[in-house]
Design a protein around this motif. Sequence first.
Motif, short mmCIF file in Angstrom:
data_model
loop_
_atom_site.label_atom_id
_atom_site.label_comp_id
_atom_site.label_asym_id
_atom_site.label_seq_id
_atom_site.Cartn_x
_atom_site.Cartn_y
_atom_site.Cartn_z
N GLN A 28 1.11 -1.43 -0.27
CA GLN A 28 -0.01 -0.05 -0.16
C GLN A 28 1.02 1.09 -0.47
OE1 GLN A 28 -4.02 0.37 2.65
NE2 GLN A 28 -3.45 1.83 3.20
N TYR A 73 -3.58 3.81 -2.69
CA TYR A 73 -3.50 2.41 -3.85
C TYR A 73 -3.13 1.56 -3.07
CZ TYR A 73 -2.33 -0.11 -7.81
OH TYR A 73 -2.49 -1.50 -8.42
N ARG A 117 -8.75 -0.75 -5.72
CA ARG A 117 -7.14 -0.72 -5.24
C ARG A 117 -7.26 0.66 -5.12
NH1 ARG A 117 -4.54 -4.39 -10.37
NH2 ARG A 117 -5.85 -5.92 -8.83
N TRP A 118 -8.12 1.77 -5.31
CA TRP A 118 -7.98 3.12 -4.71
C TRP A 118 -9.34 3.03 -3.91
CZ3 TRP A 118 -4.39 5.94 -7.04
CH2 TRP A 118 -3.69 5.39 -7.86
#
Length: 278
Positions: free
Chosen positions: A191, A211, A241-242
């Motif tokens: 991350q 992210y 993923r965001w």
Amino acid sequence: MKIKPLAWLWMVGLVVLAAGLGAPISAAGETGAGPGMVAAGRLALSVGGGWASQEKMADSLEYGWDDGGEISSQDSREVSLKKDFYYLARLDYGLHRRLTVSAQVGMVDGGLWAQTLANGRWEAILKPALVWGVGARGLLWESASGLGLSAGLDYLRWDNRGIDHWRTPDGGSTDSYVSKVDGDVNYWRFQAEILAHWRLGRWLPYLGGAYAYSKLKSEDNWTWDDGTQSHYRDDYSNQDRWGLVGGVQAELLPNLSLALRATWLMREELGLALTYQF
């Protein structure tokens, strides 16, 4: 009613927070330049925990075969990792006022891995496992008014986590008709995040974007009563993923702080940590 250890941690943390914030601001010791950072040349030891409510994984294929049989596959949909409790100890070191590195170790407990196959919804009840991670925090910018911008990188991992049993689509359990379930589940996550923070006396609230890329892999072997086996293999990456990261860090006493942290969108997670800097 039984209270989980993490619930006790939150209760104690909130009591300490309420008591510590009653002390004068001048009692605060030297602090790090941003959230999760420590002063240059100093160490900090943190103890805490987290509750990972849910992380969704992207649809994939599950591969399966019996002893001596051909490999087949089927769609694995609506995959998620749920209800994990993390108990962690972390050591941070301030390499520079603008750079802190860290390492952490602990246990992950509770938790289930759920997926929808052609014949319905399956849930694997997971066993405890060792978890570890490394990370770094850096101050990018700060102003005299207390505003600042920092960045962080983290790697978290657990391996060889067993499966206690599977809940079946009809509401039953593999304990009823499978002699043994021997699962080997592995997970890792990287991350990166950028946070804006505002220093308000002994309070340090922050909010930012992140992210994350994670992997969940499993090798699952079922042993039937006659000694034959069925084998299953899964490989997933995270769907979202965001996300957003936010929280507050509060100085309780000189060199002692309490941090509350939350993650949204890419996964739902809450965390709390008590830190002593020395």
